[in-house]
Design a protein around this motif. Sequence first.
Motif, mmCIF file in Angstrom:
data_model
loop_
_atom_site.group_PDB
_atom_site.id
_atom_site.type_symbol
_atom_site.label_atom_id
_atom_site.label_comp_id
_atom_site.label_asym_id
_atom_site.label_seq_id
_atom_site.Cartn_x
_atom_site.Cartn_y
_atom_site.Cartn_z
ATOM 1 N N ASP A 67 11.434 24.376 -15.498
ATOM 2 C CA ASP A 67 12.488 24.229 -16.214
ATOM 3 C C ASP A 67 12.691 25.287 -17.162
ATOM 4 O OD1 ASP A 67 14.732 23.146 -17.274
ATOM 5 O OD2 ASP A 67 13.780 21.140 -18.256
ATOM 6 N N GLY A 68 13.949 25.424 -17.703
ATOM 7 C CA GLY A 68 14.162 26.740 -18.107
ATOM 8 C C GLY A 68 15.618 26.888 -19.213
ATOM 9 N N THR A 69 15.724 27.950 -19.904
ATOM 10 C CA THR A 69 17.048 27.816 -20.475
ATOM 11 C C THR A 69 18.277 28.211 -19.882
ATOM 12 O OG1 THR A 69 16.287 30.393 -21.225
ATOM 13 C CG2 THR A 69 15.868 28.380 -22.673
ATOM 14 N N ALA A 70 17.907 28.853 -18.507
ATOM 15 C CA ALA A 70 19.211 29.277 -17.666
ATOM 16 C C ALA A 70 18.556 28.795 -16.046
ATOM 17 C CB ALA A 70 19.199 30.730 -17.604
ATOM 18 N N VAL A 74 15.103 29.393 -13.441
ATOM 19 C CA VAL A 74 14.341 28.389 -12.725
ATOM 20 C C VAL A 74 14.625 28.737 -11.196
ATOM 21 C CG1 VAL A 74 14.446 26.033 -12.395
ATOM 22 C CG2 VAL A 74 14.991 26.957 -14.708
ATOM 23 N N LYS A 75 15.513 29.117 -10.745
ATOM 24 C CA LYS A 75 15.747 29.114 -9.344
ATOM 25 C C LYS A 75 14.752 30.139 -8.759
ATOM 26 C CE LYS A 75 20.418 26.978 -8.491
ATOM 27 N NZ LYS A 75 21.691 27.231 -7.950
ATOM 28 N N GLU A 76 14.652 31.454 -9.489
ATOM 29 C CA GLU A 76 14.017 32.486 -9.089
ATOM 30 C C GLU A 76 12.620 32.152 -9.147
ATOM 31 O OE1 GLU A 76 11.986 36.210 -8.935
ATOM 32 O OE2 GLU A 76 11.858 34.630 -10.493
ATOM 33 N N PHE A 77 12.244 31.493 -10.227
ATOM 34 C CA PHE A 77 10.677 30.975 -10.286
ATOM 35 C C PHE A 77 10.437 29.955 -9.241
ATOM 36 C CE2 PHE A 77 10.191 33.291 -14.154
ATOM 37 C CZ PHE A 77 8.741 33.083 -14.490
ATOM 38 N N GLU A 78 11.324 29.143 -8.882
ATOM 39 C CA GLU A 78 10.912 28.007 -7.758
ATOM 40 C C GLU A 78 10.816 28.779 -6.547
ATOM 41 O OE1 GLU A 78 14.288 25.624 -7.990
ATOM 42 O OE2 GLU A 78 13.363 24.159 -9.579
ATOM 43 N N LYS A 79 11.572 30.007 -6.177
ATOM 44 C CA LYS A 79 11.567 30.898 -4.993
ATOM 45 C C LYS A 79 10.002 31.423 -5.009
ATOM 46 C CE LYS A 79 13.790 34.365 -2.470
ATOM 47 N NZ LYS A 79 14.827 35.357 -2.475
ATOM 48 N N LYS A 352 9.520 41.095 -15.559
ATOM 49 C CA LYS A 352 10.973 40.731 -15.123
ATOM 50 C C LYS A 352 12.053 40.979 -16.415
ATOM 51 C CE LYS A 352 12.371 38.125 -11.866
ATOM 52 N NZ LYS A 352 12.331 39.106 -10.842
ATOM 53 N N ASN A 353 11.519 41.321 -17.536
ATOM 54 C CA ASN A 353 12.358 41.784 -18.611
ATOM 55 C C ASN A 353 13.058 40.488 -19.042
ATOM 56 O OD1 ASN A 353 11.175 44.456 -19.099
ATOM 57 N ND2 ASN A 353 12.527 45.196 -17.503
ATOM 58 N N TRP A 354 12.889 39.359 -18.833
ATOM 59 C CA TRP A 354 13.121 38.316 -19.262
ATOM 60 C C TRP A 354 12.905 37.767 -20.581
ATOM 61 C CZ3 TRP A 354 13.524 35.181 -14.013
ATOM 62 C CH2 TRP A 354 14.493 35.929 -13.198
ATOM 63 N N SER A 358 11.340 31.375 -21.787
ATOM 64 C CA SER A 358 12.640 30.794 -21.072
ATOM 65 C C SER A 358 12.410 30.142 -20.079
ATOM 66 C CB SER A 358 13.661 32.175 -20.888
ATOM 67 O OG SER A 358 13.023 33.026 -20.106
ATOM 68 N N VAL A 359 11.320 29.967 -19.618
ATOM 69 C CA VAL A 359 10.979 29.264 -18.306
ATOM 70 C C VAL A 359 9.559 28.282 -18.711
ATOM 71 C CG1 VAL A 359 10.241 29.166 -15.641
ATOM 72 C CG2 VAL A 359 12.126 30.672 -16.490
ATOM 73 N N TRP A 360 9.590 27.198 -18.312
ATOM 74 C CA TRP A 360 8.222 26.487 -18.734
ATOM 75 C C TRP A 360 7.986 25.677 -17.590
ATOM 76 C CZ3 TRP A 360 12.461 26.129 -21.784
ATOM 77 C CH2 TRP A 360 13.353 25.114 -21.555
#
Length: 402
Positions: A67-70, A74-79, A352-354, A358-360
Motif C-alpha cells: 500500500d502507499g501514498t501513490a 504501489v503498482k511498481e513495487f508489486e511488479k 529510486k529517489n522516491w 511512501s510505500v509500506w
Amino acid sequence: MSYKKPVTLTASSGIKRRDTSTSIGGYYAFDTKNRFRYYQQLATATPHVSTSLNKLGLSLVKGMQFDGTAKKYVKEFEKWSRSVNFLEQIQTLSRLLCRDGTYIAIPEGNAEAVSLKPLYMPAVTIWPEGFNPKSSKNVLLTAPADKIKVNEGVTGNRVQEQDINLTDVIYGTYNAWDSVQKDIMDRETWGLYGTSLLDPIELSIRNLLNINSGYVSFVKKYGNSRYLINFQLLEKLVEQNLISMEDAQNAIDTWLEDYQYLSENEDIAAVGLNVIPIDSNGSLDVMSFKRSLEAEIQLGLFQTPLSMGDTKGSTYAAGYVSEADRMVVLEGLQHSIQNIVQQFINMRLDMKNWPLDSVWLEFEELSRPQMTGKDILDWYNAEILSKEQVLDWAGFSLNGKQ
C-alpha cells in the motif's frame, strides 16, 4: 536536556545447560557451542519443530500486499515483488526471526532487482559502538549496535573477516531485552541479539528426541510379538526328580532350536507349555510423556493442537478461545516483521529517489476458526453471545439492513 554517559556493565552468568552432549536421540554432531548452528540443527531434527516453525512463518505473512501514498508506487513495487519472489524472502525473514531471534540481511542488486540475502548467523557477531575486543574483556556488551562482523577472528585464503556497517544491512530482533544472549565468541550481550523461540523448549526437544530413540531401541531389543515360554511340564518333572536340570535344559534348547524361525501367522502347539506374548504392559508409559513434550514444543512455537490439526478431546468453543488468544500474540510478531521489512522498502525507495515511507507492507488479518450457525446459537442460548453479536456475525444489523 539530554544525557549520554557511557555505562560499563560487568558480565553476568545465566542458567547453564547440564547436558552438553553433542549426540541426542540417534543424532550426533550437534554444535552446542555455537547457538545459531544449534538452532538450525534442532529445527530440522523433528517435524514438531520444523513444521511448527514453517506454519508460524507462513501464517505471520499471510496475504502480503503493498500500500502507499501513490498508486504508481504501489503498482511498481508489486511488479518488482513478483520478479524477485519477494514473498518468499519475507517468509524466510519471518521464519528465521522466530528461530534465531535475530535477522540480518544484505540488500543485493540494483533498484530493479534488489533482493534480501540473509547473513549466515553462525558466522556473524554484532559489535556495539566503541567496542574493542582486546580492551573490553569480561564486559557485558550492550546496545545500540554499530557494526556487523562476519567470520570474526578467521584468517585464511578462502575465508576472511569482514566488516559491514549497520546502515548497509537490514537488522531486526525479537525480545532483545528479555535476557543476556551469548554471541558466537562466547561474549555476553544485552540488547544486541534477540531471543530465539527455541531457547525455552530446547530441553523438551532434546527429551523428545531421546524418547523417540529410546522407544525404537526398546522395540529392537525386545521385538514385537515375542513370547515368554514357560515349560511347565518340565518344571514339574524336575521338581519330582524324574529328570535332572541338565536334561531339562537340553530339552528346552532342542525345542528352541526347532522353533527359532517361527514365522508370522504360525502358532505354537505343544503340551505342557505356557506361552505369553511380551509387550510393554507394566512398563513406563512413554506415550503420555511424549505427548506432553510435543505439546510443550507446540506451545513454545505459538501453535496449539487445533492449529496442528489435532482436534481430539477439545470443544470447538475452547479451540476458538485458544486460537483467539494465539492471534493476539502473532499480531504483535507481525508488527515487528513489518518494521523490519520497512527498512528494506525505504532502502529501495531511496534507490529510486522516491519519498521514504511512501510505500509500506500490509498483511491480512490472521484467520480464526470459522464457527457454524449451530455454534453461534449454542453460545447465544448459553448467554455467551448477545442478540446483537449474533446478528452481527450473520451479517445483519438491528435495523434490518443487510
